[in-house]
Design a protein around this motif. Structure first.
Motif, mmCIF file in Angstrom:
data_model
loop_
_atom_site.group_PDB
_atom_site.id
_atom_site.type_symbol
_atom_site.label_atom_id
_atom_site.label_comp_id
_atom_site.label_asym_id
_atom_site.label_seq_id
_atom_site.Cartn_x
_atom_site.Cartn_y
_atom_site.Cartn_z
ATOM 1 N N ASN A 3 11.047 -42.428 31.390
ATOM 2 C CA ASN A 3 11.535 -41.088 31.532
ATOM 3 C C ASN A 3 10.773 -40.274 32.549
ATOM 4 O O ASN A 3 9.703 -40.674 33.052
ATOM 5 N N HIS A 4 11.374 -39.258 32.689
ATOM 6 C CA HIS A 4 10.781 -38.186 33.808
ATOM 7 C C HIS A 4 10.294 -36.940 33.014
ATOM 8 O O HIS A 4 11.230 -36.378 32.323
ATOM 9 N N LEU A 5 9.404 -36.352 33.111
ATOM 10 C CA LEU A 5 8.895 -34.954 32.601
ATOM 11 C C LEU A 5 9.214 -34.045 33.623
ATOM 12 O O LEU A 5 8.246 -34.341 34.773
ATOM 13 N N ILE A 6 9.917 -33.155 33.880
ATOM 14 C CA ILE A 6 10.041 -32.186 34.911
ATOM 15 C C ILE A 6 9.444 -30.949 34.295
ATOM 16 O O ILE A 6 9.863 -30.172 33.099
ATOM 17 N N GLN A 7 8.722 -30.148 35.004
ATOM 18 C CA GLN A 7 7.998 -29.007 34.530
ATOM 19 C C GLN A 7 8.225 -27.925 35.810
ATOM 20 O O GLN A 7 8.262 -28.152 36.984
ATOM 21 N N ASP A 60 -1.006 -15.891 39.867
ATOM 22 C CA ASP A 60 0.399 -15.610 39.094
ATOM 23 C C ASP A 60 -0.117 -15.922 37.653
ATOM 24 O O ASP A 60 -0.750 -16.992 37.507
ATOM 25 N N ASP A 61 0.443 -15.089 36.846
ATOM 26 C CA ASP A 61 0.635 -15.406 35.595
ATOM 27 C C ASP A 61 2.081 -16.220 35.230
ATOM 28 O O ASP A 61 3.057 -15.724 35.840
ATOM 29 N N ILE A 62 2.023 -17.260 34.809
ATOM 30 C CA ILE A 62 3.242 -18.002 34.811
ATOM 31 C C ILE A 62 3.470 -18.541 33.261
ATOM 32 O O ILE A 62 2.810 -18.252 32.526
ATOM 33 N N VAL A 63 4.777 -18.915 33.123
ATOM 34 C CA VAL A 63 5.358 -19.578 31.782
ATOM 35 C C VAL A 63 5.872 -20.868 32.529
ATOM 36 O O VAL A 63 6.165 -21.120 33.661
ATOM 37 N N VAL A 64 5.841 -22.064 31.695
ATOM 38 C CA VAL A 64 6.156 -23.244 31.992
ATOM 39 C C VAL A 64 7.647 -23.666 31.308
ATOM 40 O O VAL A 64 7.555 -23.718 29.811
ATOM 41 N N PHE A 65 8.354 -24.241 31.972
ATOM 42 C CA PHE A 65 9.597 -24.848 31.054
ATOM 43 C C PHE A 65 9.579 -26.307 31.479
ATOM 44 O O PHE A 65 9.078 -26.651 32.561
ATOM 45 N N GLU A 66 9.771 -27.176 30.325
ATOM 46 C CA GLU A 66 9.724 -28.591 30.435
ATOM 47 C C GLU A 66 10.994 -29.237 29.836
ATOM 48 O O GLU A 66 11.468 -28.854 29.008
ATOM 49 N N VAL A 67 11.444 -30.228 30.734
ATOM 50 C CA VAL A 67 12.585 -30.956 30.396
ATOM 51 C C VAL A 67 12.279 -32.486 30.552
ATOM 52 O O VAL A 67 11.512 -32.870 31.277
ATOM 53 N N MET A 68 12.831 -33.406 29.737
ATOM 54 C CA MET A 68 12.709 -34.751 30.041
ATOM 55 C C MET A 68 13.887 -35.223 30.238
ATOM 56 O O MET A 68 15.228 -35.092 29.636
ATOM 57 N N THR A 69 14.206 -36.457 31.050
ATOM 58 C CA THR A 69 15.289 -37.017 31.609
ATOM 59 C C THR A 69 15.002 -38.635 32.000
ATOM 60 O O THR A 69 14.068 -38.838 32.619
#
Length: 103
Positions: A3-7, A60-69
């Motif tokens: 799979n691929h983990l996209i951040q 930068d203060d950041i948030v992280v979103f992840e999806v797998m595909t």
């Protein structure tokens, strides 16, 4: 199975220091859930991004979103990155992918 983990690393504040409203992040949640069937969002405690810039250190203060595909559609991600850069008024949004294997 590979799979691929996209951040996606998204800023909490624009370049003038104004906080983004929850609407921008909810749009990202909705779009990614629709496109990929789900996501993971790391939003509780902001992460801090640091980089060298003009003889100093920027952050930068950041948030992280992840999806797998399974499939990595580079063209789609490049287009979506441009959408996010406009929405979050950034010169550059970091979207990175890595191959993963489910155990």
């Amino acid at each position: 199975m590979q799979n691929h983990l996209i951040q996606i690393l998204l800023p909490l504040f624009d370049n003038e220091g104004q906080a983004f409203s929850g609407v921008e992040y909810e749009g990202v949640r909705s779009e990614l859930t629709k496109q990929f069937g789900g996501l993971t969002a790391f939003t509780r405690g902001p992460a801090e991004g640091l980089w060298a810039e003009k003889g100093g250190t920027a952050h930068d203060d950041i948030v992280v979103f992840e999806v797998m595909t399974v499939e990595l559609d580079v063209t789609w991600w490049a287009s979506y990155r441009r959408v996010l850069e406009a929405r979050f008024r950034q010169d550059s949004i970091i979207i990175r992918a890595q191959q993963t294997r489910l155990l």
